[in-house]
Design a protein around this motif. Structure first.
Motif, mmCIF file in Angstrom:
data_model
loop_
_atom_site.group_PDB
_atom_site.id
_atom_site.type_symbol
_atom_site.label_atom_id
_atom_site.label_comp_id
_atom_site.label_asym_id
_atom_site.label_seq_id
_atom_site.Cartn_x
_atom_site.Cartn_y
_atom_site.Cartn_z
ATOM 1 N N ALA A 2 0.816 -1.211 0.000
ATOM 2 C CA ALA A 2 0.000 0.000 0.000
ATOM 3 C C ALA A 2 0.847 1.258 0.000
ATOM 4 C CB ALA A 2 -0.897 0.007 1.235
ATOM 5 N N VAL A 3 0.242 2.311 -0.545
ATOM 6 C CA VAL A 3 0.831 3.636 -0.446
ATOM 7 C C VAL A 3 0.474 4.162 0.944
ATOM 8 C CG1 VAL A 3 0.756 5.997 -1.329
ATOM 9 C CG2 VAL A 3 0.663 4.061 -2.924
ATOM 10 N N LYS A 4 1.478 4.557 1.698
ATOM 11 C CA LYS A 4 1.273 5.052 3.057
ATOM 12 C C LYS A 4 1.372 6.578 3.077
ATOM 13 C CE LYS A 4 1.090 1.000 5.024
ATOM 14 N NZ LYS A 4 -0.088 0.507 5.676
ATOM 15 N N GLU A 5 0.802 7.172 4.104
ATOM 16 C CA GLU A 5 0.923 8.612 4.302
ATOM 17 C C GLU A 5 2.353 8.917 4.738
ATOM 18 O OE1 GLU A 5 -0.665 12.032 7.376
ATOM 19 O OE2 GLU A 5 -1.747 10.145 7.235
ATOM 20 N N VAL A 6 2.962 9.930 4.125
ATOM 21 C CA VAL A 6 4.291 10.371 4.534
ATOM 22 C C VAL A 6 4.109 11.342 5.697
ATOM 23 C CG1 VAL A 6 6.393 11.582 3.836
ATOM 24 C CG2 VAL A 6 5.254 10.059 2.208
ATOM 25 N N LEU A 7 4.710 10.993 6.837
ATOM 26 C CA LEU A 7 4.608 11.865 8.008
ATOM 27 C C LEU A 7 5.237 13.214 7.696
ATOM 28 C CD1 LEU A 7 5.530 9.453 10.952
ATOM 29 C CD2 LEU A 7 3.289 9.913 9.933
ATOM 30 N N GLN A 8 4.634 14.268 8.208
ATOM 31 C CA GLN A 8 5.086 15.618 7.914
ATOM 32 C C GLN A 8 5.852 16.224 9.086
ATOM 33 O OE1 GLN A 8 4.609 17.074 4.639
ATOM 34 N NE2 GLN A 8 4.362 14.861 4.491
ATOM 35 N N TYR A 9 6.695 17.194 8.737
ATOM 36 C CA TYR A 9 7.486 17.933 9.715
ATOM 37 C C TYR A 9 6.605 18.336 10.892
ATOM 38 C CZ TYR A 9 10.383 21.632 11.677
ATOM 39 O OH TYR A 9 11.117 22.420 12.525
ATOM 40 N N ASP A 34 5.777 -1.357 0.975
ATOM 41 C CA ASP A 34 5.073 -0.104 1.272
ATOM 42 C C ASP A 34 5.972 1.105 1.009
ATOM 43 O OD1 ASP A 34 2.832 -1.550 2.024
ATOM 44 O OD2 ASP A 34 3.142 -1.276 4.179
ATOM 45 N N LEU A 35 7.251 1.009 1.380
ATOM 46 C CA LEU A 35 8.188 2.108 1.115
ATOM 47 C C LEU A 35 8.300 2.369 -0.387
ATOM 48 C CD1 LEU A 35 11.030 1.375 3.685
ATOM 49 C CD2 LEU A 35 9.660 3.471 3.573
ATOM 50 N N LYS A 36 8.430 1.285 -1.172
ATOM 51 C CA LYS A 36 8.509 1.441 -2.633
ATOM 52 C C LYS A 36 7.241 2.069 -3.191
ATOM 53 C CE LYS A 36 11.733 -2.286 -3.720
ATOM 54 N NZ LYS A 36 11.920 -3.562 -4.413
ATOM 55 N N ASP A 37 6.091 1.528 -2.804
ATOM 56 C CA ASP A 37 4.822 2.056 -3.305
ATOM 57 C C ASP A 37 4.670 3.530 -2.957
ATOM 58 O OD1 ASP A 37 4.233 -0.493 -4.219
ATOM 59 O OD2 ASP A 37 2.774 -0.939 -2.639
ATOM 60 N N THR A 38 5.037 3.882 -1.749
ATOM 61 C CA THR A 38 4.896 5.263 -1.287
ATOM 62 C C THR A 38 5.869 6.187 -2.008
ATOM 63 O OG1 THR A 38 4.147 4.441 0.863
ATOM 64 C CG2 THR A 38 4.865 6.748 0.767
ATOM 65 N N LEU A 39 7.124 5.753 -2.155
ATOM 66 C CA LEU A 39 8.111 6.584 -2.865
ATOM 67 C C LEU A 39 7.666 6.846 -4.294
ATOM 68 C CD1 LEU A 39 10.863 8.044 -2.947
ATOM 69 C CD2 LEU A 39 11.860 5.865 -3.699
ATOM 70 N N PRO A 51 10.842 5.475 9.040
ATOM 71 C CA PRO A 51 10.180 6.385 9.979
ATOM 72 C C PRO A 51 9.244 7.390 9.292
ATOM 73 C CG PRO A 51 12.525 6.265 10.453
ATOM 74 C CD PRO A 51 12.293 5.507 9.185
ATOM 75 N N GLN A 52 9.509 7.698 8.036
ATOM 76 C CA GLN A 52 8.663 8.651 7.323
ATOM 77 C C GLN A 52 7.262 8.104 7.055
ATOM 78 O OE1 GLN A 52 11.946 9.588 4.343
ATOM 79 N NE2 GLN A 52 10.735 11.481 4.368
ATOM 80 N N ILE A 53 7.102 6.777 7.162
ATOM 81 C CA ILE A 53 5.758 6.203 7.042
ATOM 82 C C ILE A 53 5.300 5.642 8.400
ATOM 83 C CG2 ILE A 53 5.858 5.817 4.545
ATOM 84 C CD1 ILE A 53 6.320 2.790 5.167
ATOM 85 N N GLY A 54 5.958 6.132 9.464
ATOM 86 C CA GLY A 54 5.533 5.803 10.815
ATOM 87 C C GLY A 54 6.051 4.496 11.367
ATOM 88 N N ILE A 55 7.072 3.924 10.738
ATOM 89 C CA ILE A 55 7.633 2.645 11.183
ATOM 90 C C ILE A 55 9.065 2.872 11.637
ATOM 91 C CG2 ILE A 55 8.233 0.297 10.494
ATOM 92 C CD1 ILE A 55 5.884 0.591 8.419
#
Length: 157
Positions: A2-9, A34-39, A51-55
């Motif tokens: 899945a595409v995950k939400e990228v955590l924001q500053y 998930d990292l690949k899909d999100t990137l 960590p940018q996707i909360g992991i």
């Protein structure tokens, strides 16, 4: 996966230190997917850290999105040598609309583990060296803004 939400500053998880991956199993392989899909769902990004996707696991992905590059996935990456330094502009998917001037090594030697469980080493120059530094910093709760000499708001066109 899945595409995950990228955590924001501002999200506190981005400032936390990630844990070492002890074993590569289906959960870790799912995180990598998930990292690949999100990137690849985020235009312009060349790297992403778990960590940018909360992991909070020590996993990074880098793809310079050039014909001569391939996707690099590293588990438990570590910079073992830094050579030289230079200033350049840097941005981050966790802080869209901004860039900063950051000093990074010109060359780095990085070790880590592939998703297949094999130890590997990269000698990286230029943009790839900067990407390794940027993504590994994320694993230690360090954002490029923490190191930036100057920050700029980008003009939207």
């Amino acid at each position: 996966m899945a595409v995950k939400e990228v955590l924001q500053y501002g999200n506190k998880a981005l400032k936390r230190v990630s844990r070492k991956v002890e074993k590569i199993d289906n959960i870790i392989l799912g995180i990598i997917k998930d990292l690949k899909d999100t990137l690849y769902n985020n235009d312009g990004g060349i790297g992403l850290a778990a960590p940018q996707i909360g992991i909070l696991k020590r996993i990074i992905i880098i793809d310079l999105r050039r014909e001569d590059s391939r996707t690099i996935v590293l588990i438990n990456p570590k910079i073992i040598k830094k050579i030289g330094h230079e200033e350049s502009t840097e941005g981050c998917l966790s802080y869209p609309g901004y860039e900063g001037i950051v000093t990074r090594p010109k060359r780095v030697i990085v070790t880590g583990i592939t998703p297949n469980g094999e130890k590997t080493e990269y000698t990286a120059n230029g943009l790839l060296a900067k990407a390794f530094c940027h993504e590994i910093d994320h694993l230690d709760g360090v954002l490029y803004m923490d190191k930036a000499k100057k920050m700029y708001k980008l003009n939207k066109k």
